[in-house]
Design an enzyme around this catalytic site. Sequence first.
Site, short mmCIF file in Angstrom:
data_model
loop_
_atom_site.label_atom_id
_atom_site.label_comp_id
_atom_site.label_asym_id
_atom_site.label_seq_id
_atom_site.Cartn_x
_atom_site.Cartn_y
_atom_site.Cartn_z
N LYS A 22 20.79 1.92 -31.46
CA LYS A 22 19.94 2.89 -32.17
C LYS A 22 19.62 4.08 -31.27
O LYS A 22 19.72 5.23 -31.68
CB LYS A 22 18.63 2.21 -32.61
N ASN A 23 19.23 3.79 -30.03
CA ASN A 23 18.77 4.88 -29.17
C ASN A 23 19.91 5.77 -28.67
O ASN A 23 19.67 6.82 -28.08
CB ASN A 23 17.96 4.33 -27.98
N ARG A 93 10.54 9.18 -34.05
CA ARG A 93 10.35 9.92 -32.81
C ARG A 93 11.56 10.80 -32.49
O ARG A 93 11.46 11.91 -32.00
CB ARG A 93 10.12 8.89 -31.69
N CYS A 117 7.06 5.01 -33.55
CA CYS A 117 6.16 3.89 -33.27
C CYS A 117 4.91 4.38 -32.58
O CYS A 117 4.97 5.26 -31.71
CB CYS A 117 6.86 2.88 -32.37
N ARG A 122 2.13 9.95 -27.24
CA ARG A 122 3.55 10.21 -26.90
C ARG A 122 3.76 11.72 -26.90
O ARG A 122 4.32 12.26 -27.86
CB ARG A 122 4.49 9.49 -27.88
N PRO A 123 3.32 12.39 -25.84
CA PRO A 123 3.44 13.85 -25.82
C PRO A 123 4.90 14.30 -25.73
O PRO A 123 5.78 13.50 -25.38
CB PRO A 123 2.68 14.24 -24.54
N ILE A 124 5.15 15.59 -26.03
CA ILE A 124 6.50 16.14 -25.86
C ILE A 124 6.45 17.33 -24.90
O ILE A 124 7.30 18.21 -24.94
CB ILE A 124 7.17 16.52 -27.21
N ASP A 125 5.42 17.33 -24.02
CA ASP A 125 5.26 18.46 -23.10
C ASP A 125 6.49 18.67 -22.22
O ASP A 125 6.87 19.81 -21.93
CB ASP A 125 4.00 18.26 -22.23
N LEU A 126 7.14 17.59 -21.80
CA LEU A 126 8.30 17.74 -20.91
C LEU A 126 9.49 18.36 -21.66
O LEU A 126 10.25 19.14 -21.09
CB LEU A 126 8.71 16.40 -20.30
N ASP A 306 11.09 -1.81 -24.07
CA ASP A 306 11.42 -2.24 -25.43
C ASP A 306 11.61 -3.76 -25.52
O ASP A 306 11.59 -4.31 -26.62
CB ASP A 306 12.70 -1.54 -25.92
N ARG A 398 13.70 -0.10 -39.12
CA ARG A 398 14.03 1.16 -38.44
C ARG A 398 15.04 0.93 -37.31
O ARG A 398 15.79 1.84 -36.96
CB ARG A 398 12.76 1.79 -37.84
C1 UD1 Z 1 12.85 6.31 -25.65
C2 UD1 Z 1 13.30 5.23 -26.59
C3 UD1 Z 1 12.28 4.11 -26.68
C4 UD1 Z 1 11.97 3.59 -25.29
C5 UD1 Z 1 11.60 4.73 -24.35
C6 UD1 Z 1 11.44 4.28 -22.91
C7 UD1 Z 1 14.63 6.44 -28.18
C8 UD1 Z 1 14.79 6.88 -29.60
N1 UD1 Z 1 13.50 5.81 -27.91
O1 UD1 Z 1 11.63 6.85 -26.18
O2 UD1 Z 1 12.84 3.07 -27.47
O3 UD1 Z 1 10.87 2.71 -25.38
O4 UD1 Z 1 12.62 5.75 -24.37
O5 UD1 Z 1 12.57 3.62 -22.47
O6 UD1 Z 1 15.52 6.58 -27.37
N2 UD1 Z 1 6.33 11.39 -21.76
C9 UD1 Z 1 5.49 12.44 -21.48
N3 UD1 Z 1 5.86 13.70 -21.90
C10 UD1 Z 1 7.03 13.93 -22.57
C11 UD1 Z 1 7.89 12.84 -22.84
C12 UD1 Z 1 7.51 11.58 -22.43
O7 UD1 Z 1 4.42 12.27 -20.90
O8 UD1 Z 1 7.30 15.09 -22.92
C13 UD1 Z 1 5.94 10.02 -21.35
C14 UD1 Z 1 5.73 9.08 -22.56
O9 UD1 Z 1 4.44 9.24 -23.10
C15 UD1 Z 1 5.97 7.73 -21.94
C16 UD1 Z 1 7.04 8.03 -20.89
O10 UD1 Z 1 7.02 9.43 -20.66
O11 UD1 Z 1 4.79 7.29 -21.31
C17 UD1 Z 1 8.45 7.63 -21.29
O12 UD1 Z 1 8.75 8.22 -22.53
P1 UD1 Z 1 10.25 8.61 -22.94
O13 UD1 Z 1 11.18 8.10 -21.90
O14 UD1 Z 1 10.28 10.05 -23.27
O15 UD1 Z 1 10.45 7.77 -24.26
P2 UD1 Z 1 11.07 8.24 -25.63
O16 UD1 Z 1 12.21 9.17 -25.38
O17 UD1 Z 1 9.99 8.65 -26.55
#
Ligand code: UD1
Length: 417
Positions: A22-23, A93, A117, A122-126, A306, A398
């Site tokens: 899926k990912n 997401r 989920c 779950r910010p997207i700042d990065l 996961d 999902r």
């Molecule tokens: C992806 C996976 C999810 C898995 C996760 C970690 C997909 C669709 N989902 O989620 O199944 O659990 O990787 O292996 O591939 N963070 C920030 N700012 C950002 C982005 C992330 O602070 O802009 C933080 C998140 O809150 C979290 C950490 O970074 O604490 C890891 O998140 P991230 O690796 O981005 O996970 P996802 O891509 O959402």
Amino acid sequence: MSAFTITGGRPLRGAARVQGAKNSVLPILAATVLSGGPCVIHNCPDLLDVDSSVRILRYLGCGAERESSSSVAVDTAGMSRHDIPDSMMREMRSSVVFLGAILSRAGEAVMSYPGGCDLGPRPIDLHLSSLRQMGADISEAGGFLICKAPRLTGCDIHLSTPSVGATENTMLAAARAHGTTRILNAAREPEIKDLQTFLNAMGGRVSGAGSSTVVIEGVRQLSGAEHTVIPDRIAAATLLTAVASAGGEILLENVWPEDLETVIAVMAEAGCGIRRDGTTLLARRDKALRAVGRVRTMPHPGFPTDAQAPVMAVTCHAEGTTVFSENVFEGRYRHVGELLRMGADIQVEGHVAVVCGVPKLCGAQVRATDLRGGAALVVAALAAEGETELSGLEHIDRGYEKLEDVLSALGADIKRV
Ligand code: UD1
């Protein structure tokens, strides 16, 4: 509303083929936007999240349909929009990885914050900061992100944490940017490598995926490509926990064991015999389960967050105490309350959960609160005394392809009602 009824106590026996990841498939479907042509994605699992991606592609004006049970054909030549409606963004997401791809293709993109989920904030700042460093102008109005970047330019991007999604979004934005982008402290998950393989099949120049530096040399144009998605390591991990919980012996086919090292080690410590042979894993549990000491979730190649919930379900009825530290997401213990209903003994303090194994779990009415938490309840129910009624299947669907069919073919008593 549908639910699973599961009667525990039946050992699992037989063989199961693990679904495509899926990912991996979700960012790959977003990447097709960059090609402006026809792509065929094989080993594409039949999941609600894949349906959501297909709906987004069609909304954008692209052709997208299932060619067979495992292949999806996409043609992005006719893409005519650069926005995604809020209702589609909220479905998962991964809708956010369309941002880098649409911005690169159209020079502008409009979308709201993604759903998915509930694992805490779950910010997207990065994601946004990386795109800004490449020259995007991003503003917010009425809950929507309005992004413009007539010309994305490669640069060095240092991620403060190795975010999977931010690494993918940056790779997508950089694939056709001017110049070279280097992502430092990039996520090293196998799904990042799979995205690199697909981008290169389309004519991209990406290297380093799997290490903490990914280098993307922008190219003028990409073209359509065919790709086979890698096996889903979390679906494989879930089936390993299922046989650990229920007992028995199963053969998993279409597995890359090297992507599962930490999960295999923990399941072996719990008392499972696991034999690997190429792309298969033979897993057996015929003696009592043992606690596994400590499980610390970490970015890859550490123990995957996961797999935390399904492994916890196994330790709930293992002899001894297991301590979990959840280090990736803040709120990833929402399954604990449901496991308690089944008779588990778990204490949570911040990011630590202490599980004292009980001799037996018992069937109960429980609800999946998120994708992997829902899988954990299935794993617990397979070993519980009596019947479990599990609702909230929209979370499980999902990410797991026909989980009830896979488990009943292995001998589990599980039905969708
Ligand atoms: C992806 C996976 C999810 C898995 C996760 C970690 C997909 C669709 N989902 O989620 O199944 O659990 O990787 O292996 O591939 N963070 C920030 N700012 C950002 C982005 C992330 O602070 O802009 C933080 C998140 O809150 C979290 C950490 O970074 O604490 C890891 O998140 P991230 O690796 O981005 O996970 P996802 O891509 O959402």
